[in-house]
Design a protein around this motif. Sequence first.
Motif, short mmCIF file in Angstrom:
data_model
loop_
_atom_site.label_atom_id
_atom_site.label_comp_id
_atom_site.label_asym_id
_atom_site.label_seq_id
_atom_site.Cartn_x
_atom_site.Cartn_y
_atom_site.Cartn_z
N UNK A 1 0.81 -1.21 0.00
CA UNK A 1 0.00 0.00 0.00
C UNK A 1 0.84 1.25 0.00
N UNK A 2 0.25 2.33 0.43
CA UNK A 2 0.90 3.63 0.46
C UNK A 2 0.30 4.43 1.61
N UNK A 3 0.94 5.55 1.93
CA UNK A 3 0.50 6.41 3.02
C UNK A 3 0.41 7.84 2.53
N UNK A 4 -0.71 8.48 2.83
CA UNK A 4 -0.90 9.88 2.44
C UNK A 4 -1.03 10.73 3.69
N UNK A 5 -0.21 11.76 3.78
CA UNK A 5 -0.23 12.70 4.90
C UNK A 5 -0.81 14.03 4.44
N UNK A 6 -1.54 14.68 5.30
CA UNK A 6 -2.06 16.01 4.97
C UNK A 6 -1.08 17.10 5.40
N UNK A 7 -0.05 16.73 6.14
CA UNK A 7 1.01 17.66 6.54
C UNK A 7 2.33 16.92 6.39
N UNK A 8 3.42 17.63 6.61
CA UNK A 8 4.73 17.00 6.47
C UNK A 8 4.84 15.82 7.44
N UNK A 9 5.21 14.64 6.95
CA UNK A 9 5.24 13.46 7.84
C UNK A 9 6.26 13.57 8.95
N UNK A 10 7.28 14.39 8.76
CA UNK A 10 8.27 14.56 9.81
C UNK A 10 7.89 15.58 10.85
N UNK A 11 6.70 16.15 10.71
CA UNK A 11 6.24 17.14 11.68
C UNK A 11 6.73 18.53 11.42
N UNK A 12 7.28 18.78 10.23
CA UNK A 12 7.76 20.12 9.91
C UNK A 12 6.58 21.08 9.81
N UNK A 13 6.69 22.18 10.48
CA UNK A 13 5.60 23.16 10.52
C UNK A 13 5.95 24.32 9.59
N UNK A 14 5.28 24.38 8.44
CA UNK A 14 5.53 25.46 7.49
C UNK A 14 4.85 26.73 7.98
N UNK A 15 5.57 27.82 7.96
CA UNK A 15 5.01 29.11 8.37
C UNK A 15 4.93 30.09 7.21
N UNK A 16 5.55 29.75 6.09
CA UNK A 16 5.50 30.61 4.91
C UNK A 16 5.03 29.78 3.72
N UNK A 17 4.46 30.45 2.75
CA UNK A 17 3.96 29.77 1.57
C UNK A 17 5.13 29.48 0.62
N UNK A 18 5.00 28.47 -0.24
CA UNK A 18 6.08 28.17 -1.19
C UNK A 18 6.40 29.38 -2.06
N UNK A 19 7.69 29.56 -2.32
CA UNK A 19 8.10 30.72 -3.11
C UNK A 19 7.96 30.45 -4.60
N UNK A 20 7.92 29.18 -5.01
CA UNK A 20 7.77 28.86 -6.43
C UNK A 20 7.20 27.45 -6.56
N UNK A 21 7.00 27.03 -7.81
CA UNK A 21 6.39 25.74 -8.08
C UNK A 21 7.27 24.58 -7.64
N UNK A 22 8.59 24.76 -7.66
CA UNK A 22 9.49 23.67 -7.28
C UNK A 22 9.38 23.37 -5.79
N UNK A 23 9.37 24.41 -4.99
CA UNK A 23 9.22 24.18 -3.55
C UNK A 23 7.85 23.59 -3.24
N UNK A 24 6.82 24.06 -3.94
CA UNK A 24 5.48 23.50 -3.72
C UNK A 24 5.43 22.03 -4.08
N UNK A 25 6.08 21.65 -5.19
CA UNK A 25 6.10 20.25 -5.58
C UNK A 25 6.83 19.40 -4.55
N UNK A 26 7.90 19.94 -3.99
CA UNK A 26 8.62 19.22 -2.95
C UNK A 26 7.76 18.96 -1.74
N UNK A 27 6.97 19.93 -1.36
CA UNK A 27 6.08 19.74 -0.21
C UNK A 27 5.01 18.69 -0.52
N UNK A 28 4.51 18.69 -1.76
CA UNK A 28 3.50 17.70 -2.13
C UNK A 28 4.08 16.29 -2.13
#
Length: 721
Positions: A660-687
């Motif tokens: 199977x697989x696992x889907x998280x709605x937040x960073x699985x390592x518990x990283x707390x984002x406080x700013x929005x992604x600056x570009x599409x590459x950072x957004x893709x990394x978060x996804x």
Amino acid sequence: YGQGKWYPGESLPRWAFSLIWRGDGLPLWHDANRIARETADGEPTNETAAALAQGIAQRLNLDPSFVAPAYEDVRTLVLKEAELPENVTTLDSKLDDPEERARLARSFKRGLNTPAAYVLPVQRWNAVDVRRWRSERWTTRAGQVHLVPGDSPAGLRLPLASLPYLDEGNRPVIAPRDPFAALEPLPDDPYAPAQQFISGGAHDPRQRQAFVEQGIAIDGSVRTAISVEPRDGRLCVFMPPTETAGDYLELLSAVEQSAAGLATPVHVEGYLPPFDPRINVIKVTPDPGVIEVNVHPATSWREAVAITTTLYDEARQARLATEKFQLDGKHTGTGGGNHIVLGAATPADSPFLRRPDLLRSVVAFWQNHPSLSYLFSGLFIGPTSQAPRIDEARLDSLYELELAFAEVPPRSTARVSPWLVDRIFRNLLIDVTGSTHRTEICIDKLYSPDGPTGRLGLVEFRSFEMPPHAEMSLAQQLLIRALVARFWDEPYSNGLVRWGTALHDRFMLPHFVWSDFLDVLRDLGAHGFAFDPAWFRPHWEFRFPLYGAVQYGGVKLELRGALEPWNVMGEEGAPGGTVRYVDGSLERLEVTVSGLTAGRHHVLVNGRRVPLTATSIDAAVGGVRYRAWRAPHALHPTIAPNVPLVCEIWDEVLSRSLGGCTYHVAHPGGRNYTTFPVNAYEAEGRRLARFEPFGFTAGVFVPPPAAPNPDFPHTLDLRRR
């Protein structure tokens, strides 16, 4: 530069920029150097303001003595000064409210005896064969014109209530022109008035006597005015409301000529010219979170392409985008609407007024195909959204709509009253609160009985969010264009569908939305409009992003985002009034499985069976609804989040999980984002970080049996126990 939207809790209205030009190519303004720049390059004096106002009066054949200086209200300022502590000054008052502090400092720095603006009362006077401007000397009990206290332009703070009382029969009225009335020619040259002014003016005793001898009445009061105000380093001219666009152009011409005579740039603000199909307007104003741009109508497809591509290009050069990324990296639209408005060059020529059956066909076709409501919409959907479907709230709406359909005259009817289509649909195309504007197909500007500004023959399609690319927007416009042409040739005769709970069960899932949209394209193809489904595949991928996919034992499992209506909560008290929160903590995804063997392979999410609907011999889809996070204001605040989601393929023969697989709605390592992604590459990394291609239940086990939900048979709701 005018007044924009004003939301509750905001002390002042928002700004609004409007770019206005004539459709025939003649200039409204001759010298660009006479337009003040946004960056102030000087400090205009009161003498210049007074001279400009008097010059405008002279060019309107009015007595310059009618120009009156307008002062800030001394009484209010003196009382405010008396309330200050003795160890502060008016220029540094230490008031908590920054707007009040700046207002007080500005007024005392100018001086209480110095005029804040100069006001010229002016209004069009129409008589038998005489059209001219008239004015009067404004008198008040205080002996001076004192502006209403505030920060708005002087033109919005005129002391109209302090002027001599007029009974109802003598009050001057600016009557909006009927949009169906014949239009008078616009001035060929903005420097030349549309009608010859009468020399001397109506207040000239000799001219007055001549009017009396001709039986022309000239008495009356004026309650609109042009104001000239030195403000923010610019000379601001506030335009008053006028009855016709021609009147507005004459005033504007007088303003430019006066500015040219003084060799000074001016900042034109105030009212826009009244609606006139020969005048084009682009309006830009801020809305919550977005910049709203209302563009002028296109008269052809090539013009629509030019407007759309230019708008996207200009926005990009201004460092504005039609997309955004959320904290978790999710790629979404801006939240602003890409509303498509259809009509005609003149209201009387609107196809929806000439053929009411056209609107009937559009409404019926839209109700039959939910994909048109959900494929192009934003995140906020459902009965309380900005564009709710007609069948999402009231259970009897479809029954009443069928009664209305029976009242629509057939296409063979020679003459149809323009008000008929409004009376038939006005009380049905609404949201749950009765708003005629917040609805999927909006007709509040079609033939509204409220006034001329609502009788423009326009129909607005509101279930479109701003897509990230111009080509995607043009594909939407082309689709609407083809549907109107298809229904004009052949009205849609199918009945309405009672979707019931299937509307939010099936059509929240990507598979059913795409299948229904293919039916739309097949219908258009059968009527001569060959659309390639590939043109709209980017819309589908953008609306339903792929989370990830895995394959075990020849069975492929794919997770894709789905839709979820946001429920509006009950009213709660808040600073400044009451609020109604939206429950955005619920999410939904679609599970697609291929290569399975029916009766052997099952999909489990958090140990529970997903109801699967076969799409082919070895493929099936199902929906999963879950609480993604714990919201302080939610529909069921006692239900804990159901994340992370562990999706696995269970083999009934082996009684084991294949993987199977696992889907998280937040960073699985518990990283707390406080700013929005600056570009599409950072957004893709978060996804990508939120999807893990592993996760299953070890050992031999048998999951609990499926618990079918009769209301939502295609969806597993993890909130249900």
